[in-house]
Every structure is written in structure tokens, then in C-alpha cells.
Design a protein around this motif. Structure first.
Motif, PDB file in Angstrom:
ATOM      1  N   ALA B  16       0.820  -1.210   0.000  1.00 39.74           N
ATOM      2  CA  ALA B  16       0.000   0.000   0.000  1.00 39.74           C
ATOM      3  C   ALA B  16       0.854   1.259   0.000  1.00 39.74           C
ATOM      4  O   ALA B  16       0.383   2.333  -0.371  1.00 39.74           O
ATOM      5  CB  ALA B  16      -0.911  -0.001   1.222  1.00 39.74           C
ATOM      6  N   ALA B  17       2.120   1.135   0.401  1.00 37.69           N
ATOM      7  CA  ALA B  17       2.978   2.326   0.501  1.00 37.69           C
ATOM      8  C   ALA B  17       3.798   2.538  -0.762  1.00 37.69           C
ATOM      9  O   ALA B  17       4.502   3.533  -0.890  1.00 37.69           O
ATOM     10  CB  ALA B  17       3.913   2.183   1.704  1.00 37.69           C
ATOM     11  N   ILE B  63       6.356   1.946   4.999  1.00 38.50           N
ATOM     12  CA  ILE B  63       5.101   1.214   5.191  1.00 38.50           C
ATOM     13  C   ILE B  63       4.015   2.134   5.737  1.00 38.50           C
ATOM     14  O   ILE B  63       4.284   3.251   6.170  1.00 38.50           O
ATOM     15  CB  ILE B  63       5.251   0.032   6.180  1.00 38.50           C
ATOM     16  N   LEU B  64       2.803   1.606   5.693  1.00 38.73           N
ATOM     17  CA  LEU B  64       1.685   2.279   6.333  1.00 38.73           C
ATOM     18  C   LEU B  64       1.445   1.618   7.685  1.00 38.73           C
ATOM     19  O   LEU B  64       1.635   0.411   7.828  1.00 38.73           O
ATOM     20  CB  LEU B  64       0.423   2.116   5.476  1.00 38.73           C
ATOM     21  N   LEU B  65       1.056   2.418   8.647  1.00 40.02           N
ATOM     22  CA  LEU B  65       0.675   1.851   9.937  1.00 40.02           C
ATOM     23  C   LEU B  65      -0.598   1.018   9.736  1.00 40.02           C
ATOM     24  O   LEU B  65      -0.732  -0.074  10.253  1.00 40.02           O
ATOM     25  CB  LEU B  65       0.433   2.994  10.928  1.00 40.02           C
ATOM     26  N   THR B  66      -1.506   1.578   8.953  1.00 37.95           N
ATOM     27  CA  THR B  66      -2.680   0.809   8.552  1.00 37.95           C
ATOM     28  C   THR B  66      -3.150   1.317   7.195  1.00 37.95           C
ATOM     29  O   THR B  66      -2.915   2.473   6.852  1.00 37.95           O
ATOM     30  CB  THR B  66      -3.844   0.938   9.554  1.00 37.95           C
ATOM     31  N   ALA B  85      -7.246  -5.790   0.389  1.00 36.26           N
ATOM     32  CA  ALA B  85      -7.099  -6.424   1.700  1.00 36.26           C
ATOM     33  C   ALA B  85      -6.597  -5.386   2.703  1.00 36.26           C
ATOM     34  O   ALA B  85      -5.801  -4.517   2.357  1.00 36.26           O
ATOM     35  CB  ALA B  85      -6.106  -7.576   1.602  1.00 36.26           C
ATOM     36  N   ARG B  86      -7.100  -5.461   3.911  1.00 31.63           N
ATOM     37  CA  ARG B  86      -6.727  -4.448   4.919  1.00 31.63           C
ATOM     38  C   ARG B  86      -5.909  -5.082   6.032  1.00 31.63           C
ATOM     39  O   ARG B  86      -6.073  -6.267   6.345  1.00 31.63           O
ATOM     40  CB  ARG B  86      -7.986  -3.826   5.538  1.00 31.63           C
ATOM     41  N   ALA B  87      -5.057  -4.273   6.629  1.00 30.38           N
ATOM     42  CA  ALA B  87      -4.249  -4.746   7.757  1.00 30.38           C
ATOM     43  C   ALA B  87      -3.888  -3.567   8.639  1.00 30.38           C
ATOM     44  O   ALA B  87      -4.027  -2.418   8.233  1.00 30.38           O
ATOM     45  CB  ALA B  87      -2.984  -5.428   7.239  1.00 30.38           C
TER      46      ALA B  87
END
Lengths: 487, 414
Positions: B16-17, B63-66, B85-87
């Protein structure tokens, strides 16, 4: 006695360097040779591993500079370049540097002449060495080995060991970098040219090592490889740019490099599938808008652009006069609407009828439709349980509501519920914030937003009364505004 | 859903990042871990620890934290309405990952961003918490870049600057209309307001540092921003204009351009095709002209073609030179540094070498050839003791002579 008289003419001097990177030793010898006026072509510089056979008969004792010898001149630029260039693996470097130093005595500003071949060569050596050092800072990969350690302490048993193959004699020169960075860590860097060991307090040098002396893997490498693969964007393959900065010769000691061939091979396919996925929804047969309500009706029955359309259900078309001034938009058909194939026939539709009548709005004069054309549900035994459409599904269905608006051309659109508002605006708004005020739409009509009647159905007691009052107020405002627009 | 492993989360949150262009780790205050309890150093120059097949450098754990997000920006793969997808990482998980990677010399530090969860303040607090644990509990002295959220309270953003080497606030799109259309939850005035506040904090900290040696550092590597190119109709002239206003108004260290690339689960209002990567490259070149070659934004805009975009087949410096041929040829033995910097094919380094060398000799064409990358490119625009290209600059087909020959697609290279 002049310097020239002091030097034995025809003598070759052989200087054996104790270490291939010993700048101070070279400087000391070079200084006295210059002071004794020994020309560059009479000196052989021999590294520890290098062969000195050719000059086996050369003079090994250094000449002693005369008392009145002039100090050797070398500017700062030369010294800083020489310190670095001497780390190069080219056996000619000592001679080159001496020749430069020799020439500097008669032309002290020679280092500025970038077109001079000797200056260019030494700058090139310096650049190669700096690049090699930089790559060492970058591409050393430590691996953790648990080792028994008697010195105690919190992380006593942790020892980080790296294997690296530098091209030049840069190991010792870069000890400081790793010491400053990993001061509170126990680490070793092993190379074919020697090794470094730091225990948190002192630096020790060791003999050259071989690859199998270093550990073969680290559990963290799986995570690192995952990161490496994930941060890569397959839509922007630029292999040349990667190779320029990370030549293949470094790959064998970098755990992530083993992924590269597959990432490259798969990239084109990954990008194509992303584009294809987007395309199947938004282009193709959708490029031309249907120009009649009947055509829309026919098309939505065939629409499978989102998962809802693929359920066992019937598309529900809007209904009402094609020239209606008011368009009322709900969320999506429910169980009843799906079975009847008509909008607003279930409990919420009936409640809507009650409130419309109260407000004096003629339902038959309005065009009623939904933001989403198909009923979304999950099957529980014999019952079909209603599910809210996702934002993406609403966005896909927006195409149809826009097509309906283009044909009906209402003066005022009343959206009931946040999903309906999204279907018209393309973004989610808060009903409590936007209700009661018109939002201008691009085609010049205006959008009013209110709650969905099914919301009223879920409430009881005073809360329901309060919401019903607000709903009535919104409908009254719409009625008044319609009269204004008509007048 | 079963509990995600760190590996699964990393896969999602690094993925995502990847649309964030920045990965720089340079230009911050020098520090090292000698005398401390932890690890880490920064020595001015950043280090790229690896390169991905997209040619971009990997120097930070980005990265993303979320990637959960309450916002719904169309160009963003993490928008609310996207089906990716989420995390979610906990701050401690990010800290552990950063330290484990750093100890193995995989990275220079951390670049942390996040989707907006609950609200902007909550999200910003979580981001700051990661930096706080790294700096205070682990005495980490590596590089930290924090993406700040313009909607968050200034006080929390200020905290971020105290822990981070660099902070950035994305302007996202070059025009306000593009922002309104594609990022309905964002507000251009708020974004610029946040940048202005960071600029004031930077100035204040710098001033304090002059007076008191131990004044707290505030983002010593300054602030940067990112703009997405090719997601809306903004022209290169719009983009260059916006970038230069940002540099001027907010003293930004860098403006990054990110060519919009197709994202999984794309939104309906986006183009499906990516803009040619070369467009992004031309914008970076024009950025370079303004930062290192003394071009004014208006001059870069002069290099654009009728449609407001920079030519793709030749670089902006050459495009400018072809439009202002009367400024050439430039005499390498006499001209000023500023004039030499305008010669297509002469970089800052080459100009430095010419200036140093011409004190020692009258430069001939062969000498210049030694000091430059490619004499062919330079030759039509300079004169030396033995070379004068008068006819060449008047030739109508000069552009086609200098433009690189059509190349095979990158995809099949190497």
C-alpha cells in the motif's frame, strides 16, 4: 650538496609497502623521494601481494634528503584524493600518485586542470573507491548468529556477521562507518581481503575470510524479501535503472536479489491484469449511454458489473413520467421490490407514500428510482437478508442513475439516505450536515438529501417521532422549492 | 478472519505504501550511536540499500501503519470504497520491524505513513507514538520520515517534527479543482495551512538552535511533499507552477512527483492508463533546473509546448535552448557560470570542471570532450578556441539531430 648530486643516477628504487592501503607509509616515502629529486620513472612501488621480480635489483634503501631540501608541496585537494585513491586495487596507483606529487612541485595548481590526464585518472580512481565504499555501506547484509558469550550483558549472545566482497582495499577505511552506526551491537564483517570485528568497545582486525566462514541465512530475511517484493510497483518497470545502481556482481550476497527475475517476469502480467480489471467495469459497452428509459431497463437486466448483479435477483427499473420535475432516489430494491420488479412497493415504500401525501407531493408525478439497481442479500435458509451495497457497487451503478437523469432531466433530485446521495455525488456525505440545503449538480438541477424512510421504520418512540418530523420538514421544503422552480 | 501474521501485514502495508515516491534519507543532521544505548547513524548522505526492478531506491522501511481509511480519495488504493485487503500494525510491531531490519543493515530508517482511522488526531498520535518508542525507548539514531496528516492538530504534528528527521504533507494534486474532484475529503487550504505551520516550526527551531546549543531539533531534513501526475488534466506548466510556489512559500526541501499508476480496484473517475514514466522524469529534470541551474519557473514554462506540457522526446533544458537560440553559442573560455549552466549537456559538475580548467589552458573542443558526458550534445551550443558552430544553431532540423533516436520499450530492455 644539491639533491641531484645526492641521488645515484641510474638507480632504481624499490619501495615495498607493508599494506596495500597504507597511505601514511606511502606519503613518508614519497616525500623523501621528491626531496631527493628522484624522477617517477625510477621508482617501483610494490604491494605486499604484488610481484617485485622486475625490480629485484633495485635499491631498497631510501635516499636521505639533504638538510636544505625544500619542503614538499601538496595541496589539500591532492591529499584528500590520494588518501582515497590509494585504496584502489590498481597496482599502478602508487606510481600515478607519485608522478602527480612530483609534477605538483613545479605546478602547484595542477589539480585544478581537469583536462590533465593524470588528474583525470586519479579522480577516476577516487570515484571508483568512493563508489565501492558506498556500495559496502549499502549492500553489507548482517546475519544474526546466536553465540555463547562470556562477557554477559543484555544482548550478549547476539552476534551479527556479514560477508562482503569489496573490489578495492576499502575495508579498514570503512570500519568507522559501521562502528558509528552499530556501536551497541556485536558484529563482524568478513571479506576476502581481511575482516573486522567489533565487540561494542574495541575494533579488531582479522585475517581474510572465506564465504563459508559466514552464516548462511537469517530468519528475518523472509520478512525482508516480502518487503522487497511488495514495495516494487509492477506498473513502472525500469530494469536499466536498477542495474546501473545495483550491478549483478553484488547480487549473490544479497538475500533479496534472488526474487528479481520472477518480479520482472511477472510485472507485465500484473500491470495488465490491474488495467483489465478496471476496464471490465468502466469501458467497453458502457461507453455509449443508452438514450431511452427502455434501453436502460433492458441494459440493467444484463448488467453484471458488480457482484450484486450476479446474485439471483431482478433488476428494478425506475418508474414515473419521463418529464417529471422531481426525481426521488432510494438506496436499492428490497425483497418486495425485487419480487415485484417495481421500486418502493415494500414497507419503506408504503411509509414514503404516507409522508409524500402529508407533504402534498404527488407520487405519480415523480420519477422514483434507486441508486443501486439490484437487490443485495445473503441467503439464510429460505429468507433473503438485506445487505447494504458497498461504496464501490454504488459507484459502478452510478452510470445508470446518471443515464436516467440525462433522459428525465428533473429540476430537483431528492436522495434518500447516504447511499443514494453517494450515487449522485460520487462521495459519501453526512445526512445530518447536508439535509435541508440544496446542493447544485453539474447539469443545473439541484440535489436535496434526506433520510431513507427505512431508517424511520427501525426507530421507535420519541426518536422515531423526531426523525419523522425532520423527514416531513425536508419534504415540505422540497415541495416549496418545486413550486418556486415551476413558477 | 484469522489473526494476520507480521509477514502478511507487511505484505499488505508495504504494498500500500509503494505509490509514495519519496525514499530519500539524506540531508539531515549528522548523528551516530557512539556513547548511546541504541543503534543508528546518519552522515548527511543517504544510502540506498537496494534497488527494486522499478529502478527506485530502497533506503527506508516504507510502510503504512494501517491501510484502513475513512477518506475516499479516488486516486488512492486505500480509499474507503476500495476492496483491497486491509491490515493494521501496532506501533510496537513497526518499531520491532524497523530495528530488526536496521540491525541487519537493510535500511537507513523508517518512512511511516498511514490511512486515516477513527479520526486524523488519533491516526497522527499513533504515527508519533512509533517515532517516540524508537527514539526514547530504543535510543534509535537512524533516519525517520513521518507523513503528517494536515487535518490533525498542529500540536501533534509539532510532536512529529521533534522525533522525525523529515516530515511531509502531500499536496496530492497540482490543482485545487483536481483535489476537489479526486480527493473529496481533502481541502487545499488546510494542506497549505499545515505546511505553513511546519515552516514556522522549522524556522523557530533553527533560530532557537542558534542561541542554545541544546535546543530541540525539529525535522532537520526539512519538509517535503508529493504530487500525483497524470491522474487529472493538469499540464506540466500547472505542475511546475505549483511546485515553484510550494518551494517559495513553504521552503520545501523536495517536491516529489509520482506518475499515477493503475491501481488495483481503480475508481471510475480515474484514467486507466498510466502517463508515460518519461513525463515524471521530465518534471524531475525541470525541478533540477530550478533548484540547481538557476532557471526561474517562468523559464521552465517557456520550455513547454503549446499544450502546456514539456516535450517528451527531449529534455527541458534542450527544449529551452532550442527556443532561445540567440543565447548561443556560449564561449566556454569566457562565459559566466550562469551562461554555461544553460548549455544543454553541461551539468553542474562539468561546468565546475570547465571553470577550473580554463584558468590553466585555453579550452579546445577535445578538452571539453574530456570534461563532459557527451560532446555531441554540447557541440552545437558552445564555442572553443578551435570550434564555432554558427551554422548549426540556425538549422531548422537541429531538434531532430539532437533528440535521442526512438528506443525499444523499456519493458524489453536488459
Amino acid at each position: 650538496m644539491t639533491a641531484l648530486q645526492h641521488v645515484k643516477l641510474g638507480t632504481y628504487y624499490v619501495v615495498h609497502l607493508p599494506e596495500p592501503d597504507d597511505f601514511d607509509f606511502w606519503r613518508e616515502r614519497a616525500r623523501s623521494l621528491v626531496q631527493c629529486d628522484v624522477p617517477p620513472d625510477r621508482i617501483a612501488w610494490v604491494e605486499p601481494s604484488g610481484s617485485g621480480d622486475l625490480f629485484a635489483h633495485g635499491e631498497r634503501r631510501m635516499p636521505v634528503p639533504p638538510m636544505d631540501a625544500r619542503p614538499v608541496r601538496a595541496n589539500r585537494r591532492f591529499v584528500s584524493l590520494a588518501k582515497n585513491a590509494i585504496l584502489h586495487s590498481d597496482p599502478e596507483r602508487f606510481a600515478l600518485l607519485y608522478r602527480l606529487l612530483w609534477r605538483l612541485q613545479s605546478n602547484p595548481r595542477m589539480m585544478e586542470d581537469k583536462a590533465d590526464l593524470d588528474v583525470r585518472r586519479v579522480e577516476e580512481l577516487d570515484k571508483n573507491v568512493r563508489r565501492d565504499s558506498h556500495k559496502m555501506h549499502a549492500f553489507v547484509r548482517f546475519r544474526l548468529v546466536e553465540s555463547p558469550n562470556d562477557s554477559g550483558g543484555e544482548e550478549a549472545g547476539e552476534h551479527y556477521v556479514a560477508w562482503f566482497e569489496p573490489e578495492h582495499h576499502i575495508l579498514r577505511a570503512n570500519a568507522g562507518f559501521f562502528m558509528r552506526r552499530f556501536s551497541n551491537m556485536r558484529w563482524s564483517i568478513l571479506t576476502p581481503r581481511g575482516s573486522l570485528h567489533w565487540d561494542g568497545e574495541t575494533m579488531a582486525e582479522g585475517p581474510p575470510a572465506e564465504r563459508h566462514d559466514a552464516p548462511g541465512g537469517d530468519p528475518m530475511e523472509d520478512l525482508w524479501r516480502t518487503y522487497y517484493a511488495s514495495i516494487f510497483n509492477p506498473a513502472r518497470l525500469k530494469i536499466g535503472a536498477m542495474l546501473k545502481e545495483m550491478p549483478k556482481k553484488y547480487w549473490k550476497n544479497m538475500p533479496e536479489a534472488s526474487l528479481i527475475p520472477d518480479l520482472i517476469a511477472g510485472a507485465q502480467g500484473r500491470e495488465a491484469s490491474m488495467v483489465e480489471k478496471g476496464k471490465s467495469v468502466f469501458s467497453g459497452e458502457f461507453e455509449e449511454r443508452p438514450d431511452t428509459l427502455a434501453a436502460i431497463d433492458k441494459a440493467i437486466h444484463a448488467c453484471r458489473k458488480c457482484p450484486i448483479g450476479a446474485l439471483d435477483n431482478t433488476a428494478v427499473m425506475g418508474e414515473g413520467p419521463q418529464d417529471a420535475a422531481l426525481m426521488i432516489v432510494g438506496e436499492q430494491p428490497g425483497d418486495n421490490e425485487d419480487l415485484a420488479g417495481r421500486p418502493f412497493v415494500g414497507p419503506a415504500g408504503q411509509l414514503l407514500d404516507v409522508h409524500l401525501e402529508k407533504a402534498g407531493i404527488d407520487r405519480r408525478a415523480a420519477y422514483l428510482t434507486n441508486a443501486v439497481k439490484h437487490f443485495k442479500y445473503v441467503q439464510r435458509g429460505k429468507r433473503r437478508l438485506h445487505q447494504n451495497p458497498g461504496a464501490k457497487e454504488i459507484d459502478i451503478c452510478r452510470w445508470w442513475i446518471e443515464s436516467e437523469r440525462a433522459i428525465v432531466q428533473p429540476k430537483l433530485v431528492l436522495a434518500m439516505g447516504a447511499s443514494a446521495a453517494r450515487g449522485l455525488l460520487g462521495k459519501t456525505v453526512s445526512i445530518s450536515k447536508v439535509r435541508g440545503t440544496p446542493i447544485p449538480l453539474e447539469d443545473g438541477s439541484e440535489l436535496w438529501v434526506t433520510a431513507h424512510p427505512s431508517y424511520l421504520l427501525r426507530l421507535e418512540g420519541p426518536a422515531r417521532e423526531e426523525q419523522a418530523r425532520l423527514f416531513d420538514a425536508d419534504l415540505a421544503a422540497v415541495k416549496a422549492r418545486l413550486a418556486e422552480l415551476a413558477g | 478472519m484469522a489473526q494476520q501474521t507480521i509477514l502478511q501485514k507487511l505484505e499488505i502495508l508495504a504494498d500500500a505504501a509503494k505509490y509514495d515516491a519519496s525514499c530519500a534519507s539524506s540531508g539531515t543532521a549528522k548523528k551516530n550511536s557512539l556513547g548511546g544505548k541504541g543503534i543508528g547513524s546518519t552522515e548527511g548522505m543517504g544510502i540506498c540499500h537496494a534497488y527494486a526492478p522499478d529502478g527506485r531506491c530502497i533506503s527506508l522501511l516504507k510502510i503504512l501503519l494501517t491501510n484502513h481509511c475513512v477518506f475516499d480519495c479516488h486516486y488512492c488504493v486505500n480509499r474507503k470504497s476500495s476492496n483491497v485487503a486491509r491490515a493494521r500494525f501496532t506501533p510496537q510491531e513497526v518499531v520491532d520491524l524497523t530495528l530488526a531490519f536496521y540491525r541487519r543493515n537493510y535500511i537507513e530508517g523508517l518512512f511511516l505513513s498511514s490511512g486515516i482511522v477513527k479520526n486524523s488526531n488519533h491516526t497522527m498520535e499513533q504515527i508519533v507514538e512509533v517515532a517516540r518508542i524508537l527514539r526514547e525507548e530504543h535510543d534509535f539514531r537512524g533516519y525517520i520520515h513521518l507523513k503528517t496528516i494536515p487535518e490533525a492538530d498542529a500540536e501533534i504534528v509539532h510532536q512529529a517534527g521533534l522525533y522525525a528527521d523529515r516530515v511531509s504533507i502531500n499536496v496530492e494534486l497540482p490543482t485545487d479543482s483536481g483535489l476537489t474532484r479526486l480527493a473529496p475529503d481533502k481541502d487545499a487550504r488546510q494542506i497549505e495551512g499545515a505546511m505553513g505551520k511546519v515552516k514556522a516550526d522549522l524556522a523557530e527551531a533553527k533560530d532557537a538552535h542558534k542561541r542554545f546549543k541544546h535546543a530541540p531539533r525539529f525535522a532537520p531534513a526539512g519538509q517535503s511533499t508529493q504530487m500525483i501526475v497524470g491522474a487529472d488534466a493538469a499540464t506540466d506548466a500547472d505542475i511546475v507552477g505549483k511546485a515553484s510556489r510550494l518551494y517559495d512559500n513553504f521552503r520545501l526541501r523536495r517536491v516529489y512527483y509520482s506518475a499515477f499508476s493503475p491501481i488495483p480496484d481503480a475508481s471510475a473517475v480515474l484514467p486507466l492508463k498510466r502517463p508515460p514514466l518519461i513525463r515524471e522524469h521530465r518534471l524531475y529534470q525541470s525541478d533540477w533546473l530550478m533548484r540547481f541551474y538557476g532557471y526561474k519557473p517562468a523559464e521552465v514554462m517557456q520550455a513547454t509546448e503549446a499544450d502546456g506540457n514539456l516535450p517528451l522526446d527531449i529534455d527541458p533544458k534542450l527544449a529551452w535552448a532550442l527556443k532561445f537560440r540567440e543565447q548561443f553559442p556560449v564561449d566556454v573560455n569566457r562565459s559566466t557560470k550562469e551562461q554555461l549552466l544553460r548549455v544543454p549537456g553541461l551539468g553542474v559538475k562539468a561546468v565546475g570542471k570547465i571553470l577550473a580548467s580554463r584558468r590553466h589552458r585555453a579550452l579546445r573542443l577535445d578538452d571539453v570532450a574530456l570534461l563532459t558526458q557527451s560532446i555531441t550534445k554540447v557541440r552545437p551550443f558552445i564555442c572553443t578556441v578551435d570550434w564555432r558552430p554558427v551554422m548549426l544553431t540556425d538549422r531548422a532540423d537541429l531538434r531532430s539531430l539532437l533528440a535521442p533516436k526512438a528506443e525499444q520499450l523499456e519493458l524489453f530492455a536488459a
